[in-house]
Design a protein around this motif. Sequence first.
Motif, PDB file in Angstrom:
ATOM      1  N   UNK A 218       0.804  -1.380  -0.027  1.00 11.79           N
ATOM      2  CA  UNK A 218      -0.098  -0.011   0.141  1.00 11.79           C
ATOM      3  C   UNK A 218       0.970   1.099   0.041  1.00 11.79           C
ATOM      4  N   UNK A 219       0.766   2.230  -1.124  1.00 16.45           N
ATOM      5  CA  UNK A 219       1.740   2.966  -1.130  1.00 16.45           C
ATOM      6  C   UNK A 219       1.565   4.351  -0.734  1.00 16.45           C
ATOM      7  N   UNK A 220       0.178   4.567  -0.526  1.00 15.54           N
ATOM      8  CA  UNK A 220      -0.206   5.935  -0.061  1.00 15.54           C
ATOM      9  C   UNK A 220      -0.536   6.118   1.408  1.00 15.54           C
ATOM     10  N   UNK A 221      -0.899   5.010   2.092  1.00 13.05           N
ATOM     11  CA  UNK A 221      -1.403   5.148   3.400  1.00 13.05           C
ATOM     12  C   UNK A 221      -0.387   5.651   4.407  1.00 13.05           C
ATOM     13  N   UNK A 222      -0.839   6.413   5.412  1.00 16.83           N
ATOM     14  CA  UNK A 222       0.082   6.908   6.532  1.00 16.83           C
ATOM     15  C   UNK A 222      -0.626   6.468   7.735  1.00 16.83           C
ATOM     16  N   UNK A 223       0.243   6.456   8.657  1.00 20.10           N
ATOM     17  CA  UNK A 223      -0.375   6.028  10.198  1.00 20.10           C
ATOM     18  C   UNK A 223      -1.498   7.009  10.243  1.00 20.10           C
ATOM     19  N   UNK A 384      14.711   6.306  -2.703  1.00 24.57           N
ATOM     20  CA  UNK A 384      15.515   5.034  -2.376  1.00 24.57           C
ATOM     21  C   UNK A 384      15.002   3.932  -1.641  1.00 24.57           C
ATOM     22  N   UNK A 385      14.481   4.279  -0.745  1.00 27.67           N
ATOM     23  CA  UNK A 385      13.923   3.388   0.259  1.00 27.67           C
ATOM     24  C   UNK A 385      12.752   2.595  -0.245  1.00 27.67           C
ATOM     25  N   UNK A 386      11.843   3.545  -0.867  1.00 32.37           N
ATOM     26  CA  UNK A 386      10.491   2.951  -1.638  1.00 32.37           C
ATOM     27  C   UNK A 386      11.142   2.082  -2.812  1.00 32.37           C
ATOM     28  N   UNK A 387      11.997   2.302  -3.633  1.00 34.68           N
ATOM     29  CA  UNK A 387      12.323   1.599  -4.649  1.00 34.68           C
ATOM     30  C   UNK A 387      12.955   0.334  -4.154  1.00 34.68           C
ATOM     31  N   UNK A 388      13.821   0.422  -2.967  1.00 34.23           N
ATOM     32  CA  UNK A 388      14.568  -0.858  -2.458  1.00 34.23           C
ATOM     33  C   UNK A 388      13.553  -1.720  -2.048  1.00 34.23           C
ATOM     34  N   UNK A 409       7.243  -1.517 -11.988  1.00 29.27           N
ATOM     35  CA  UNK A 409       6.676  -1.054 -10.724  1.00 29.27           C
ATOM     36  C   UNK A 409       7.206   0.516 -10.231  1.00 29.27           C
ATOM     37  N   UNK A 410       8.014   0.796 -10.691  1.00 33.17           N
ATOM     38  CA  UNK A 410       8.735   1.858 -10.099  1.00 33.17           C
ATOM     39  C   UNK A 410       7.781   3.489 -10.138  1.00 33.17           C
ATOM     40  N   UNK A 411       6.616   3.192 -11.222  1.00 35.36           N
ATOM     41  CA  UNK A 411       6.012   4.355 -11.391  1.00 35.36           C
ATOM     42  C   UNK A 411       4.994   4.504 -10.027  1.00 35.36           C
ATOM     43  N   UNK A 412       4.775   3.384  -9.430  1.00 25.48           N
ATOM     44  CA  UNK A 412       3.946   3.239  -8.283  1.00 25.48           C
ATOM     45  C   UNK A 412       4.543   4.174  -7.258  1.00 25.48           C
ATOM     46  N   UNK A 413       5.590   4.559  -7.162  1.00 26.99           N
ATOM     47  CA  UNK A 413       6.363   5.071  -6.150  1.00 26.99           C
ATOM     48  C   UNK A 413       5.943   6.580  -6.119  1.00 26.99           C
ATOM     49  N   UNK A 414       5.804   7.161  -7.210  1.00 21.21           N
ATOM     50  CA  UNK A 414       5.343   8.300  -7.503  1.00 21.21           C
ATOM     51  C   UNK A 414       4.097   8.727  -6.739  1.00 21.21           C
ATOM     52  N   UNK A 415       2.981   7.486  -6.988  1.00 21.33           N
ATOM     53  CA  UNK A 415       1.877   7.693  -6.207  1.00 21.33           C
ATOM     54  C   UNK A 415       2.044   7.734  -4.806  1.00 21.33           C
ATOM     55  N   UNK A 416       2.992   7.549  -3.951  1.00 21.95           N
ATOM     56  CA  UNK A 416       3.152   7.560  -2.690  1.00 21.95           C
ATOM     57  C   UNK A 416       3.051   9.267  -2.140  1.00 21.95           C
ATOM     58  N   UNK A 417       3.216   9.951  -2.977  1.00 25.42           N
ATOM     59  CA  UNK A 417       3.266  11.585  -2.388  1.00 25.42           C
ATOM     60  C   UNK A 417       4.715  12.006  -2.747  1.00 25.42           C
TER      61      UNK A 417
END
Length: 431
Positions: A218-223, A384-388, A409-417
């Motif tokens: 889940x790339x967009x959720x926060x605590x 880097x953390x998200x990609x790794x 899949x790396x384009x999904x990292x941009x969806x994280x904000x």
Amino acid sequence: MSFYVSPLSDVESKTIILQILKKSVQLHKTAHYLVERCSLFPWLSSILSTYSSVLLRDEKKCFSTELAVVIEIVRVVISSNNIAEWLQSCALEQLMLLTSHLYKLLVSGKKLINENSAFKIIISTLKISQKRKIYQPHFTLSQEDLFQIYVAVSEDDIGRCANAKLALEAILLSGPSLDIFCMNQEKLSSFLIWATSIALNSNPRNAFQWEEAGLHVPLVSREASQEESFTSKLLRWLTASIIHGKLSRNTNSSTSKLSAQSNLKTLRSLMEYVAKEDKENNKRSCDLDEMLAAQVFYLQQSLGINCSVLASAVSALSLLLLSDDSKFTGSDFMRSFRTSVMTLCSKIRCPPELNPAWIWSFEEPWEDDSCQLTELARIDELRACQSLLLTLSNVLQRRPSKFQGLSLHLHDVDNSGVFNWETGILTSQLN
């Protein structure tokens, strides 16, 4: 109190004396006087010691009522802030001895005491201990002690056990386990599954369910709130245990020595050091490493990719899954994959757990104020953390064919904000 231990004192007299003390400690000045001047805690410890020997040996129930009163007296006394501060600075050893007797009764498996009250006293003792100066004696529980707490509570149904969260809090308060790699894998797996269930159930809004199709990040959720969730605390405990445990396995290394070395600035330098040491001390258990990695990944997923523990979680996963160079020898693809992974690791700082000033805190994550990065540098590190993390998810699934599809899949990292964060910074600079 003196008459209580005399040969002339009968059961009825002892019961009355305890009731008088229970009433007395309700008065703050009286409680303070009894603790400081009359050695209340050593006196109560001697009573607990007597009860323990009788109850554990003969399983007699005649002392159950008196035992409950003793525990209530202790609970009331240590709830006073002034008394807690005095214990912290002057006499925690008195409370430590009493708590040790309570612990023995708690894990005896005979349900002799109120678990809820006993756990609250253990937790209070641990919290007071954590506030002491580093040179003062501290209350600690061994890894076997912690496992016994889990065994004592896990016999009950997780959904019904009101004491499970208190038990887990007591375990986490004791600090990371440096011997996590020495534990029996079956026992460790059982404990982590129980702990994860308790943590997720205590934060229902953050509970995460596996998808039937497999792993999903889940790339967009926060605590959910500013207050750190119990799941996050468990993940911090587990990652710190892995990082320190991984390094402590090398007999010639120590955390402070490693942190002082100038070449250990990034995760890459740490990975290279661990790979070298593992080659010289080949005592690894791949099954244990993969089990721990799966547990870290599961907890991290439940929090979301933007959780505050992301850097430590990625570091722990890297140490578990990528520190063995032998996995990346042979094909050109595997060597290329190793190179791309190490490039990402070079953009990530060493985990904060390696800082000599780092200390475990149950209440909140430790923050390093000595090295403040610019916002752009923080963006690069987070990317880097998200990609790794995406790479590690593929490694964990043991699907080498997905390594080649990582770029998809790396384009999904941009969806994280992160992309919006970076765009906002550049826009503000241009304006």
